[in-house]
Design a protein around this motif. Structure first.
Motif, mmCIF file in Angstrom:
data_model
loop_
_atom_site.group_PDB
_atom_site.id
_atom_site.type_symbol
_atom_site.label_atom_id
_atom_site.label_comp_id
_atom_site.label_asym_id
_atom_site.label_seq_id
_atom_site.Cartn_x
_atom_site.Cartn_y
_atom_site.Cartn_z
ATOM 1 N N UNK A 152 0.990 16.825 -10.638
ATOM 2 C CA UNK A 152 -0.188 17.437 -11.258
ATOM 3 C C UNK A 152 -0.509 18.775 -10.595
ATOM 4 N N UNK A 201 6.423 -3.232 -10.326
ATOM 5 C CA UNK A 201 6.079 -1.826 -10.495
ATOM 6 C C UNK A 201 4.573 -1.617 -10.475
ATOM 7 N N UNK A 202 4.177 -0.455 -10.025
ATOM 8 C CA UNK A 202 2.754 -0.171 -9.926
ATOM 9 C C UNK A 202 2.192 0.217 -11.296
ATOM 10 N N UNK A 250 -0.140 2.309 -11.492
ATOM 11 C CA UNK A 250 -0.795 3.586 -11.251
ATOM 12 C C UNK A 250 -0.425 4.670 -12.281
ATOM 13 N N UNK A 251 0.866 4.839 -12.634
ATOM 14 C CA UNK A 251 1.184 5.904 -13.602
ATOM 15 C C UNK A 251 0.417 5.755 -14.915
ATOM 16 N N UNK A 299 -3.107 6.981 -14.451
ATOM 17 C CA UNK A 299 -3.162 8.441 -14.395
ATOM 18 C C UNK A 299 -2.988 9.036 -15.800
ATOM 19 N N UNK A 335 -5.617 9.283 -10.040
ATOM 20 C CA UNK A 335 -4.501 8.934 -9.155
ATOM 21 C C UNK A 335 -5.031 8.477 -7.795
ATOM 22 N N UNK A 336 -5.975 9.235 -7.239
ATOM 23 C CA UNK A 336 -6.448 8.907 -5.894
ATOM 24 C C UNK A 336 -7.356 7.681 -5.922
ATOM 25 N N UNK A 385 0.834 -1.211 0.000
ATOM 26 C CA UNK A 385 0.000 0.000 0.000
ATOM 27 C C UNK A 385 0.863 1.254 0.000
ATOM 28 N N UNK A 420 -5.337 4.603 -6.764
ATOM 29 C CA UNK A 420 -4.529 4.125 -5.641
ATOM 30 C C UNK A 420 -5.410 3.377 -4.653
ATOM 31 N N UNK A 421 -6.563 3.938 -4.327
ATOM 32 C CA UNK A 421 -7.449 3.284 -3.361
ATOM 33 C C UNK A 421 -7.942 1.952 -3.905
ATOM 34 N N UNK A 431 2.182 2.123 -3.511
ATOM 35 C CA UNK A 431 1.224 2.797 -4.406
ATOM 36 C C UNK A 431 0.872 4.182 -3.886
ATOM 37 N N UNK A 491 -6.559 -0.051 -6.210
ATOM 38 C CA UNK A 491 -5.497 -1.052 -6.273
ATOM 39 C C UNK A 491 -5.135 -1.552 -4.880
ATOM 40 N N UNK A 492 -5.273 -0.669 -3.892
ATOM 41 C CA UNK A 492 -4.958 -1.078 -2.526
ATOM 42 C C UNK A 492 -6.125 -1.796 -1.852
ATOM 43 N N UNK A 512 2.602 11.602 -7.970
ATOM 44 C CA UNK A 512 1.873 11.983 -9.175
ATOM 45 C C UNK A 512 0.978 13.184 -8.903
ATOM 46 N N UNK A 513 0.327 13.171 -7.725
ATOM 47 C CA UNK A 513 -0.521 14.305 -7.372
ATOM 48 C C UNK A 513 0.305 15.579 -7.276
ATOM 49 N N UNK A 550 -6.983 13.478 -14.196
ATOM 50 C CA UNK A 550 -5.761 12.749 -13.841
ATOM 51 C C UNK A 550 -5.635 12.622 -12.329
ATOM 52 N N UNK A 551 -5.940 13.696 -11.602
ATOM 53 C CA UNK A 551 -5.808 13.650 -10.144
ATOM 54 C C UNK A 551 -6.827 12.694 -9.539
#
Lengths: 402, 466, 179
Positions: free
Chosen positions: B237, C54-55, C57-58, C61, C115-116, B223, C119-120, B226, C122-123, B233-234, C111-112
């Motif tokens: 941005x 590797x994640x 996530x990128x 996004x 990202x959030x 966790x 992330x949530x 990520x 995937x977790x 990344x935020x 994009x933001x």
């Protein structure tokens, strides 16, 4: 194991022949372009102004980045401090190279024509500022400031190399703080004088910042290219790490974005306002073939480098980032072409052979001078306050702890 | 649960530059000290005192806005030609203040400046509250705030769409994006700390509320990985976003053709001014808070000095903007521009203009001195002066550009009424109320990030052999 | 004792980050795969020690940003040139310079959010309850303690031998995690 205390000349024997080749090539190019001066002095000066602003931008950008590094610190600046210093020490040469512009002013700047000014109310108003003596006095001030900054920073840097006195770093910081302020103001007015006044009716308050950002970008691209060249041969081949290119690549990305931001802000504000005295500058660029030059700037000065530099892989591989850096240098020249040439060729795109030969030869001469300056000192600043943080661990691993 | 055991680990910080965290702290002590402010320590009497004043001021705003809804914008001092008065001045001022929070949390993170760690949380909170205050003004300035949703593009029976060539519509997008992304950034940063509060809270309500907000965060390595990626990344941005927000605000002015507004330097100079005023506000708040809550170990003189340096740099950029603007007003040869600048400097608002130059340019030059930068009292005073100066700057831009119209027959003067002042002071109340609530209920310093910058958090490189 | 239904795994508690990273590496070398390490702050090395990749996530996004960019421009084009064309000072219906700011804001917004939310998702959060919380001392994972939990589902898991293995890592203590 070689000692990093030796001068670059002793460590990299290749520098001396390179310097000779560059100076010779530049000399030949300049000699050829003198033919152009004979047949078409106006075109010669236009191309010369572009070429001159290009190399001046690299040198001044390096001077400014060096001062920023003095203040901000950071590992990114340590490995490029010597190329930065060498580039800043080319300012005496650049002062000399300004002479053709000073002597050929009447071919470049319409406001030098008294009969034209006599019939133009706005130019009469500006005559207090835009007149030949004051123009030359201002140029003398700019060069005095730049040369003084370069001289003192380099002299102190040499002293720091020899004595390692920590007080010198503080002295350099203090000068850099004032120096950046002086650089910001001088480059702004220099860009007003030398570039913006090519179209004396036009004005834009962001112009100085736009030129300043462009110089930073030129300097970074140049420094990355130099660093890649140096990293391919001893002694720096096992010292320069991907992290160094990564940091510099990120900085270059920031400058690419900054340039695009300034350029777009100017365009959007003038486009929206649509006032006759401002929009004219864009009209004779965007309603003729020049628009394709503008489009190429959007694509290659912003979109392409931006997308490439987002990638981590591109930033960390020397052979990739050097390509991006060299491409950026070429578009920097195109950007200056876009700022200068449309003022003289209003009908459409016009590329003279001098627009190619002069930038090449001037760059070659300048590079030769730069290499000469680079040769005289150690290739790494061993007494930089950030040195251990930036390179200590790498040097320890390589067994080169001085 | 409070662990009885003591930590034996000791943090040693090397000499040289002042540390970003005082020596001697451990994971446990950092956690306890910061979370205690929220969880166990008794609410200081000063908190109640400050909160009640702030709450009272906020109610002034409520009254002012209620009266505005009843009577309309005629209760303000705006008129023709000065159609933009306090509302826009305050809007720009507040949104500018917000920018320091994002700058500290995003840009300094990307630049790997670890000193940001102890001030980012609270600077981000400041951003959110400042944006909340800013957002009120354009809405109430529309005259019919109950129709503010018309600004958003949505299919409607009238068949009309927002005018996307207008910077006022760009503003709607910029400010709402900024508010959303700032909230996300702040919340993502809070998640691990909310988990800490959940695990350490004594009260069942606290455990449930913090537990729900923490979303079951358990500190798993996968966790975290990520999480860190998302956070970076935020930050990446938010950095261009924060620049774009004040740029769009500057477009509100520059895209128009009013002399004094229509000038191309506005975008970078507005952004610099925003950061300038934002850092001034962070200092204004940080200096008393660190004294009241005894946080000198975490918000050290190094933080204050660095922020002072940022103020000096951005203040000089702002000064550059003033200089170039004035020079080009003359150089451009446009007589309306020339008159506007002359009128600013010598006209009826000249005292305000020169006061602004004093506040924003002259006095902050004291920050060149290291002694001033490390003197909390002097810094506090300068920060307040810059706050005032930046407000005056927006007043000058809005009012002096408008009050002399192109035709002398439509010249006028702008006199703010009691309701203008009440709304302005009221939003300061709203800002402080939210800030006091934040200080009381959430950790004002990021605990997880503070742990990560302790020396003992460093993992040795070669530890395969134990 | 039927471990499979009542037990989630075995958890070892450590005092510092170094010990946890070393223990995780040992466990990975030992062949354990279904395990997780818990720490009060992010530790880069832990992720590698667990053998994770590797994640994604990128990429999420990037896709989000592109959607926002295209969507933002399309919205303006559609509104200003198709649905409600309006002549404003002679500017073209498709006034691209004026559409850049909103396009940019939409890009960042989407994009933001990706990202959030990415992330949530995937977790696997929010997840209010998880077996590791059954260990009382796990509350210290958000303060100053470091935990390694090997799950029952791991192929190599055996209550006795895994406990013995964890004891060799010199933990503060080893506890069973009820499911």
């Amino acid at each position: 194991m070689t000692s990093l205390r030796q001068t670059a000349d002793q460590l990299i024997p290749e520098l001396a022949p390179r310097q000779r080749q560059l100076l010779m090539a530049g000399g030949v190019g300049l000699a050829v372009s003198l033919v152009g001066l004979f047949f078409n002095p106006a075109q010669f000066l236009q191309s010369y102004l572009m070429a001159y602003m290009f190399v001046l931008g690299i040198a001044l950008g390096c001077l400014a980045l060096g001062m920023v590094h003095q203040l901000s610190g950071g590992a990114w600046g340590v490995v490029i401090r010597r190329p930065i210093g060498a580039a800043a020490r080319t300012l005496p040469l650049l002062t000399l190279l300004f002479l053709p512009i000073a002597l050929g002013m009447r071919h470049l700047y319409v406001w030098t024509d008294a009969s034209l000014v006599a019939h133009d109310e706005v130019l009469q108003h500006k005559h207090v500022y835009l007149n030949v003596p004051f123009f030359l006095i201002r140029a003398a001030i700019y060069f005095a400031v730049w040369n003084a900054l370069s001289y003192f920073l380099n002299a102190w840097s040499l002293e720091q190399d020899e004595t390692g006195d920590p007080r010198i770093a503080r002295r350099m910081q203090r000068l850099s703080a004032g120096g950046l302020l002086a650089y910001g103001l001088t480059i702004t007015f220099a860009s007003f004088d030398w570039l913006m006044s090519l179209e004396p009716h036009w004005f834009s308050t962001i112009y100085g910042v736009l030129i300043l950002g462009g110089q930073g970008l030129s300097a970074l691209a140049f420094l990355i290219a130099v660093l890649v060249w140096l990293s391919r041969r001893p002694p720096l081949d096992d010292i320069i790490a991907p992290e160094h290119f990564h940091d510099l690549g990120n900085l270059m990305l920031a400058f690419v974005m900054l340039w695009a931001y300034f350029a777009f802000s100017q365009y959007l504000i003038i486009w929206s306002g649509n006032l006759p005295e401002e929009i004219a500058w864009y009209l004779h660029r965007l309603q003729t073939g020049w628009r394709f030059v503008g489009l190429s700037l959007v694509l290659f000065h912003f979109v392409a480098p931006f997308c490439l530099l987002l990638s981590r892989a591109v930033k960390r591989q020397a052979q990739m980032i050097v390509k991006v850096a060299l491409a950026v240098l070429i578009v920097r020249l195109i950007d200056l072409f876009w700022l200068i040439a449309p003022e003289f060729h209003t009908a459409g795109v016009w590329v003279s052979w001098l627009d190619v030969v002069l930038p090449l030869s001037l760059t070659a001469i300048w590079l030769g001078y730069f290499v000469w300056q680079l040769r005289g000192r150690a290739i790494l600043p061993m007494h930089d306050p950030q040195f251990d943080e930036a390179l200590g661990r790498i040097l320890e691993r390589a067994g080169e702890r001085p | 649960m409070t662990p009885a055991d003591q930590d034996s680990n000791r943090a040693d910080v090397g000499s040289g530059t002042p540390p970003v965290i005082a020596p001697g702290h451990t994971f446990g002590s950092v956690t306890d000290k910061i979370s205690a402010i929220v969880l166990t320590r008794k609410t200081p009497i000063g908190w109640w005192f400050g909160f009640l004043i702030a709450f009272a001021l906020m109610n002034v705003m409520m009254v002012a806005i209620t009266y505005l809804f009843v009577k309309g914008t005629g209760i303000w001092g705006i008129n023709i030609p000065v159609g933009w008065g306090f509302a826009i001045v305050n809007f720009v001022w507040w949104i500018g203040i917000g920018h320091a929070g994002t700058l500290i949390s995003a840009i300094l993170l990307l630049l790997k400046q670890t000193w940001r760690t102890s001030i980012n949380r609270f600077a981000e909170a400041m951003t959110l509250f400042a944006v909340a205050c800013a957002g009120i003004f354009p809405i109430i300035h529309t005259g019919r705030p109950w129709l503010a949703y018309w600004l958003f593009p949505y299919p409607n029976t009238m068949g009309v769409w927002p005018q996307f060539r207008s910077p006022l519509v760009w503003d709607v997008f910029a400010v709402s994006t900024y508010a959303t992304v700032s909230l996300l950034f702040w919340y993502v940063g809070l998640i691990p700390d909310l988990a800490t509060l959940r695990d350490r809270s004594q009260s069942p309500i606290g455990r449930v509320v913090y537990g729900m907000l923490a979303m079951g965060w358990r500190g798993s390595a996968r966790h975290w990985h990520r999480y860190e990626t998302a956070y970076l990344l935020l930050a990446g941005l938010a950095t261009p976003l924060v620049v774009s927000v004040h740029t769009v605000v500057s477009f509100d002015f520059a895209v128009a053709i009013v002399p004094g507004w229509h000038t191309t330097i506005f975008p970078p100079y507005f952004v610099a001014g925003a950061i300038y005023s934002g850092f001034a506000m962070v200092l204004t708040l940080a200096i008393p808070i660190r004294a009241i809550y005894g946080l000198e170990d975490f918000i050290t003189l190094r933080h204050l000095e660095n922020m002072a340096k940022v103020m000096l740099v951005t203040g000089l950029i702002v000064a550059y903007g003033y200089t170039i603007e004035a020079f080009i007003a003359w150089y451009g040869g446009n007589k309306y521009e020339g008159f506007m600048m002359w009128n600013r400097m010598t006209g009826p608002y000249a005292p305000v203009y020169w006061l602004l130059i004093c506040c924003n340019i002259v006095i902050p030059q004291a920050l060149w001195s290291r002694r001033v930068r490390t003197n909390t009292k002097a810094l506090f005073v300068i920060a307040i002066i810059v706050n005032i100066g930046m407000w005056l700057e927006r007043f000058i831009i809005v009012v002096t550009s408008l009050h002399r119209d192109f035709l002398p027959s439509s010249w006028g003067m702008y006199n703010p009424t009691i309701w203008d002042w009440a709304t302005f002071v009221g939003t300061i109340g709203l800002f402080l109320t939210l800030l006091f609530l934040f200080l009381r209920f959430l950790p004002m310093i990021s605990i997880a990030e503070m742990r990560a910058i302790l020396p003992e958090a460093k993992v040795d490189e070669d530890l395969r052999v134990i | 004792m039927r471990i499979s239904s009542t037990l989630y795994g075995l958890m070892a508690e450590f005092d510092d980050a170094n010990a946890l990273v070393a223990a995780t590496r040992r466990a990975h070398d030992e062949g354990y795969r279904r395990m997780d390490a818990y720490s009060p702050f992010p530790i880069e090395e832990l992720h590698e020690a667990l053998g994770s990749h590797h994640s994604r996530l990128p990429l999420i996004v990037l896709i989000g940003g592109l959607c926002g960019c295209v969507g933002g421009y399309a919205l303006q084009y559609w509104a200003a040139a198709i649905a409600y064309p309006l002549n404003v000072g002679g500017r073209p219906f498709n006034s691209w310079p004026a559409f850049i700011p909103v396009t940019f804001e939409c890009t960042i917004l989407v994009a933001a959010l990706s990202a959030v939310l990415g992330m949530l998702a995937l977790n696997g959060l929010p997840m209010p309850h998880h077996p590791v919380f059954n260990v009382p001392r796990f509350a210290l994972a958000s303060r100053n303690r470091f935990f390694l939990c090997i799950e029952v589902k791991d192929r190599k898991f055996d209550l006795e031998s895994t406990r013995r293995f964890l004891e060799t890592l010199e933990p503060r203590e080893v506890s069973t995690v009820a499911d």
